[in-house]
Design a protein around this motif. Structure first.
Motif, mmCIF file in Angstrom:
data_model
loop_
_atom_site.group_PDB
_atom_site.id
_atom_site.type_symbol
_atom_site.label_atom_id
_atom_site.label_comp_id
_atom_site.label_asym_id
_atom_site.label_seq_id
_atom_site.Cartn_x
_atom_site.Cartn_y
_atom_site.Cartn_z
ATOM 1 N N LYS A 83 0.834 -1.202 0.000
ATOM 2 C CA LYS A 83 0.000 0.000 0.000
ATOM 3 C C LYS A 83 0.872 1.256 0.000
ATOM 4 C CE LYS A 83 -4.017 1.940 2.340
ATOM 5 N NZ LYS A 83 -4.947 1.786 3.441
ATOM 6 N N LYS A 84 1.923 1.263 0.816
ATOM 7 C CA LYS A 84 2.839 2.404 0.885
ATOM 8 C C LYS A 84 3.578 2.609 -0.430
ATOM 9 C CE LYS A 84 3.687 2.427 5.842
ATOM 10 N NZ LYS A 84 4.669 2.198 6.910
ATOM 11 N N GLN A 85 3.922 1.513 -1.091
ATOM 12 C CA GLN A 85 4.643 1.588 -2.352
ATOM 13 C C GLN A 85 3.712 1.889 -3.530
ATOM 14 O OE1 GLN A 85 6.531 -2.250 -2.511
ATOM 15 N NE2 GLN A 85 8.250 -1.612 -1.229
ATOM 16 N N GLY A 86 2.411 1.829 -3.290
ATOM 17 C CA GLY A 86 1.442 2.082 -4.356
ATOM 18 C C GLY A 86 1.304 0.930 -5.328
ATOM 19 N N SER A 87 1.813 -0.246 -4.955
ATOM 20 C CA SER A 87 1.746 -1.401 -5.853
ATOM 21 C C SER A 87 0.507 -2.250 -5.625
ATOM 22 C CB SER A 87 3.006 -2.265 -5.711
ATOM 23 O OG SER A 87 3.126 -2.744 -4.388
ATOM 24 N N GLN A 88 -0.262 -1.917 -4.608
ATOM 25 C CA GLN A 88 -1.485 -2.664 -4.326
ATOM 26 C C GLN A 88 -2.679 -1.852 -4.815
ATOM 27 O OE1 GLN A 88 -2.666 -3.113 -0.208
ATOM 28 N NE2 GLN A 88 -3.351 -5.185 -0.598
ATOM 29 N N GLU A 89 -3.570 -2.526 -5.527
ATOM 30 C CA GLU A 89 -4.779 -1.884 -6.021
ATOM 31 C C GLU A 89 -5.612 -1.398 -4.834
ATOM 32 O OE1 GLU A 89 -8.862 -3.208 -8.339
ATOM 33 O OE2 GLU A 89 -7.111 -4.507 -8.422
ATOM 34 N N GLU A 90 -6.021 -0.148 -4.890
ATOM 35 C CA GLU A 90 -6.824 0.444 -3.817
ATOM 36 C C GLU A 90 -8.274 -0.027 -3.957
ATOM 37 O OE1 GLU A 90 -7.139 2.711 -0.361
ATOM 38 O OE2 GLU A 90 -5.340 2.417 -1.530
ATOM 39 N N VAL A 91 -8.727 -0.795 -2.998
ATOM 40 C CA VAL A 91 -10.096 -1.298 -2.992
ATOM 41 C C VAL A 91 -10.792 -0.688 -1.782
ATOM 42 C CG1 VAL A 91 -11.551 -3.343 -2.840
ATOM 43 C CG2 VAL A 91 -9.400 -3.452 -4.086
ATOM 44 N N LYS A 92 -11.921 -0.091 -2.009
ATOM 45 C CA LYS A 92 -12.644 0.587 -0.936
ATOM 46 C C LYS A 92 -13.548 -0.390 -0.179
ATOM 47 C CE LYS A 92 -11.079 4.715 -1.535
ATOM 48 N NZ LYS A 92 -10.241 5.359 -0.597
ATOM 49 N N ILE A 93 -12.962 -1.041 0.811
ATOM 50 C CA ILE A 93 -13.710 -1.917 1.718
ATOM 51 C C ILE A 93 -13.566 -1.322 3.111
ATOM 52 C CG2 ILE A 93 -13.912 -4.200 2.746
ATOM 53 C CD1 ILE A 93 -12.684 -5.349 0.182
ATOM 54 N N ASN A 94 -14.683 -1.006 3.714
ATOM 55 C CA ASN A 94 -14.664 -0.518 5.092
ATOM 56 C C ASN A 94 -14.640 -1.726 6.023
ATOM 57 O OD1 ASN A 94 -14.911 2.188 4.253
ATOM 58 N ND2 ASN A 94 -17.123 1.968 4.109
ATOM 59 N N LYS A 95 -13.669 -1.736 6.923
ATOM 60 C CA LYS A 95 -13.528 -2.846 7.876
ATOM 61 C C LYS A 95 -13.706 -2.296 9.278
ATOM 62 C CE LYS A 95 -10.256 -6.388 9.384
ATOM 63 N NZ LYS A 95 -8.894 -6.912 9.194
ATOM 64 N N THR A 96 -14.601 -2.925 10.023
ATOM 65 C CA THR A 96 -14.834 -2.541 11.409
ATOM 66 C C THR A 96 -14.675 -3.783 12.276
ATOM 67 O OG1 THR A 96 -16.459 -0.909 10.677
ATOM 68 C CG2 THR A 96 -16.474 -1.485 13.015
ATOM 69 N N LEU A 97 -13.866 -3.673 13.309
ATOM 70 C CA LEU A 97 -13.643 -4.784 14.239
ATOM 71 C C LEU A 97 -14.310 -4.475 15.573
ATOM 72 C CD1 LEU A 97 -9.849 -5.351 13.580
ATOM 73 C CD2 LEU A 97 -11.767 -6.606 12.597
ATOM 74 N N ARG A 98 -14.970 -5.478 16.117
ATOM 75 C CA ARG A 98 -15.568 -5.354 17.447
ATOM 76 C C ARG A 98 -15.287 -6.641 18.211
ATOM 77 N NH1 ARG A 98 -19.774 -2.950 14.209
ATOM 78 N NH2 ARG A 98 -19.939 -0.758 14.705
ATOM 79 N N GLN A 99 -15.116 -6.479 19.522
ATOM 80 C CA GLN A 99 -14.861 -7.634 20.372
ATOM 81 C C GLN A 99 -15.683 -7.511 21.636
ATOM 82 O OE1 GLN A 99 -10.614 -7.358 20.779
ATOM 83 N NE2 GLN A 99 -10.263 -8.287 18.786
ATOM 84 N N TYR A 100 -16.164 -8.654 22.104
ATOM 85 C CA TYR A 100 -17.036 -8.672 23.273
ATOM 86 C C TYR A 100 -16.646 -9.815 24.198
ATOM 87 C CZ TYR A 100 -19.911 -6.142 19.885
ATOM 88 O OH TYR A 100 -20.356 -5.262 18.939
ATOM 89 N N GLU A 101 -16.787 -9.567 25.490
ATOM 90 C CA GLU A 101 -16.588 -10.617 26.479
ATOM 91 C C GLU A 101 -17.913 -10.906 27.152
ATOM 92 O OE1 GLU A 101 -12.725 -10.799 28.627
ATOM 93 O OE2 GLU A 101 -12.565 -8.725 27.921
ATOM 94 N N LEU A 102 -18.154 -12.159 27.446
ATOM 95 C CA LEU A 102 -19.393 -12.580 28.076
ATOM 96 C C LEU A 102 -19.492 -11.997 29.482
ATOM 97 C CD1 LEU A 102 -21.925 -14.381 27.822
ATOM 98 C CD2 LEU A 102 -20.555 -16.218 28.842
ATOM 99 N N VAL A 103 -20.675 -11.481 29.811
ATOM 100 C CA VAL A 103 -20.916 -10.892 31.117
ATOM 101 C C VAL A 103 -22.065 -11.636 31.793
ATOM 102 C CG1 VAL A 103 -21.665 -8.809 32.342
ATOM 103 C CG2 VAL A 103 -20.153 -8.623 30.370
ATOM 104 N N ASP A 104 -21.884 -11.987 33.024
ATOM 105 C CA ASP A 104 -22.948 -12.590 33.814
ATOM 106 C C ASP A 104 -23.657 -11.439 34.544
ATOM 107 O OD1 ASP A 104 -24.638 -13.965 35.491
ATOM 108 O OD2 ASP A 104 -23.047 -15.041 36.556
ATOM 109 N N LEU A 105 -24.794 -11.022 34.022
ATOM 110 C CA LEU A 105 -25.506 -9.875 34.581
ATOM 111 C C LEU A 105 -25.982 -10.108 36.015
ATOM 112 C CD1 LEU A 105 -27.560 -8.683 31.500
ATOM 113 C CD2 LEU A 105 -25.529 -7.620 32.481
#
Length: 108
Positions: A83-105
């Protein structure tokens, strides 16, 4: 228990690229220690698609071990380098990461 969620969203015209990425990820999770289950969810409208890869783990440590494996880290390093070298095709994919831990309410 620990849940990892990776959301990939983009125009329908690049849906095949998202699917290819998700198929690769599914293959990489076969018989992984600590992985309980995986699902892939789809939301689409006229022009856009959103795929969400959900993995359920025994613990956060199991997830960390899987995500920090050498081949995964090296893949990201190579993508960033290209990506920095500009040799990778720019593809517009939005990536969102989420993480959750189980909670005993009941214990709160």
């Amino acid at each position: 228990m620990f849940i990892s969620q990776a959301c990939f969203e983009g125009d329908k015209i690049i849906e095949h690229k998202i699917i290819t990425k998700l198929q690769k990820t599914m293959k990489e999770t076969i018989d992984v220690e600590g992985l309980l289950s995986t699902d892939c969810w789809l939301k689409e409208n006229k022009d856009r698609v959103e795929y969400v890869f959900v993995a359920k783990w025994k613990s956060k440590d199991h997830f960390k071990k899987w995500v920090s494996r050498e081949e995964h880290v090296e893949e990201h390093k190579e993508m960033n380098k290209q990506k920095k070298q500009g040799s990778q095709e720019e593809v517009k994919i939005n990536k969102t990461l989420r993480q959750y831990e189980l909670v005993d309410l009941s214990s709160l």
